[in-house]
Design an enzyme around this catalytic site. Structure first.
Site, mmCIF file in Angstrom:
data_model
loop_
_atom_site.group_PDB
_atom_site.id
_atom_site.type_symbol
_atom_site.label_atom_id
_atom_site.label_comp_id
_atom_site.label_asym_id
_atom_site.label_seq_id
_atom_site.Cartn_x
_atom_site.Cartn_y
_atom_site.Cartn_z
ATOM 1 C CB SER A 130 -0.810 -0.029 1.329
ATOM 2 O OG SER A 130 0.020 0.452 2.455
ATOM 3 C CE LYS A 131 0.263 8.704 -1.040
ATOM 4 N NZ LYS A 131 0.633 9.092 0.212
ATOM 5 N NE ARG A 132 -2.105 3.744 6.330
ATOM 6 C CZ ARG A 132 -2.571 2.643 6.775
ATOM 7 N NH1 ARG A 132 -2.168 1.897 7.531
ATOM 8 N NH2 ARG A 132 -4.053 2.205 6.282
#
Ligand code: GLU
Length: 512
Positions: A265-267
């Site tokens: 994910s972007k996180r």
């Protein structure tokens, strides 16, 4: 393969394209090129709720940067235009109606409140609610209403959807080119919405199948998250009577977090300092995200890395050009299990591509950075310097720190190096070396090295002491390439100037 290969990349413009999506596009492209087929770009924008301004342009630009060429599609045109689903809206209603007429689908007029009541009932029984064969006849649908009533409701503008009438207790046998045979009992599936009167638009499932059929798609290669939709898609082909030309399917494994558990994910990227998008992205609301391009990755290295995340060539080879990937790619070497993303490996690939570049290739990439620092030099000079230090760099942007002393004489000297070398006999030896250098006419790397070494030997000086003191004068620190690379680049006069500056301006550390 009997029919012409036609594959499509069919993203929804809901935000920046994730690198998992880029990999899907890449595998489609490699497969198309490998089999002399066509690569189609279709934009699936029928979900107006999730539409994001700028996302489509971002997708097109990303593919272009990656070198994934599109033969037909949005931005390219082609025999099946338009390729943007929102521009094909008139097409789909006809197909939704066809399914209602043949009994494979039905109109449903239920309201949110009616659904809520059934959901609560199910919960009270300790069950999860599913819109399926058990409930469809408890709701106002064309399965229970008379044809006249259905017509009347539609005519007076009631809100309706068309739902697929999922058969009860039937085994759907499917084949996936990566996973092999798969079976599902239809009783586990619900009646998906195919068309909505509210926005006069189809849902993903209907539009996707209709368009794959009309666009003569031979192979659907897409992410694993679509595998649960496969039984419905099989049944839709059957319902339309298109089984003969139904595409083959391949569902690609997920890209996993560096730690293994779950989808990348972007996180994860933000936390661990790597981009999960190909290009820098700014959303309409101003949120931004890093991109490989702007972070200094070469498109070729990025693609090479992605290609190997989920596919293996069956050999030890790791560095592949796009043409080599096309020549070696096959779906049977795509793994079933998720591929763990490794940020270090992404950097490693970039470094590998950097190390393989010639001075001529490096020059135009390094010039803008030099200019930013006010350095105006020829391409020949920029390329030569970059080539000397490329082995120690991962990104073009690393080169400035590694090479600035080629262009700017030191004004400060590294403390640690000073303490080690700017003392004892070294300052005196450096003035002697200055005279030796001043006497050399041919200042080429080899000749200078020969003369200086002969002098050091004849004097019985320590090689390390002399060379490190010289490095301090010319570079200002203990870093840099071979000393004679530096002397040859700077030339005699500049070397003498730098030596003089150290001798004149900086007191040895052991001086009174
Ligand atoms: N629009 C779908 C997506 O965004 C396409 C899935 C498919 O390729 O069928 O992933």
């Amino acid at each position: 393969m009997s029919r012409p290969v036609r594959v499509r990349f069919a993203p929804s413009p809901t935000g920046p394209l994730h690198i998992g999506g880029v990999r899907t596009a890449l595998y489609n492209y490699l497969f198309a090129r490998r089999h002399g087929g066509k690569m189609i770009l279709r934009i699936e924008d029928t979900d107006s709720q999730r539409f994001v301004e700028g996302a489509e342009q971002y997708i097109i630009e990303s593919l272009r940067w990656c070198g994934i060429e599109i033969d037909e599609g949005v931005g390219y045109g082609g025999p099946h235009a338009p390729y943007r689903q929102s521009e094909r809206r008139e097409i789909y209603l006809k197909y939704a109606k066809q399914l209602v007429e043949s009994g494979w689908a039905y109109y449903a007029f239920d309201t949110a409140a009616e659904l809520e009541a059934l959901r609560n009932e199910a919960e009270q029984r300790g069950e999860t609610f599913a819109y399926n064969y058990q409930v469809r006849e408890k709701l106002p649908t064309s399965l229970v209403l008379s044809p006249a009533e259905v017509e009347e409701r539609i005519a007076r503008g009631d809100v309706w959807v068309v739902r697929f009438r999922m058969p009860e207790n039937e085994i759907v046998k499917m084949h996936d080119l990566i996973r092999g045979d798969v079976e599902v009992n239809t009783s586990t599936l619900d009646d998906k919405v195919l068309y909505k009167s509210v926005d006069a638009l189809p849902t993903y499932h209907l539009a996707n199948i209709v368009d794959d059929h009309l666009m003569e798609i031979s192979h659907v290669i897409r992410g694993e998250e679509w595998l649960p939709s496969l039984p419905l898609h099989y049944l839709l082909y059957r319902a339309f009577g298109w089984e003969e030309t139904q595409p083959e399917f391949a569902h690609l494994p997920l890209l996993l977090k560096p730690t293994g558990g779950g989808k990348l994910s972007k996180r994860d990227g933000d936390k661990m300092g790597f981009p999960v998008f190909p290009l820098f992205w700014q959303s309409p609301t101003g949120d931004t995200a890093h991109g490989y391009r702007e972070d200094g990755y070469f498109a070729e290295a990025f693609i090479n890395m992605l290609a190997l995340l989920g596919w293996n060539p069956g050999t030890e080879q790791e560095i592949f050009s796009m043409d080599e990937l096309i020549a070696s790619f096959s779906l049977d070497r795509v793994s079933k299990s998720g591929a763990r993303f490794q940020p270090d490996k992404a950097r490693w690939f970039n470094a590998q591509y950097m190390h393989r570049m010639s001075a001529e290739e490096l020059a135009p990439l390094y010039q803008p950075i030099l200019r930013e620092h006010g350095i105006e030099v020829s391409d020949e000079v920029a390329g030569r310097v970059a080539a000397i230090m490329k082995e120690r760099a991962t990104f073009i942007g690393d080169l400035w720190d590694l090479t600035s002393y080629f262009f700017i004489a030191p004004t400060q000297y590294d403390e640690k190096q000073m303490r080690k070398y700017w003392k004892g006999d070294n300052p005196r030896c450096l003035s002697e070396l200055r005279e030796v250098l001043a006497s050399i006419d041919d200042f080429s790397l080899e000749h200078t090295e020969e003369v200086v070494h002969a002098w050091i030997e004849s004097k019985g000086y320590g090689m390390g002491q002399i060379m490190n003191t010289l490095r301090l004068a010319l570079v200002g620190a203990g870093k840099g390439p071979g000393m004679y690379d530096v002397t040859a680049f700077l030339g005699r006069e500049e070397c003498l100037r730098r030596i003089d500056a150290l001798l004149a301006n900086v007191k040895p550390v052991d001086a009174e």
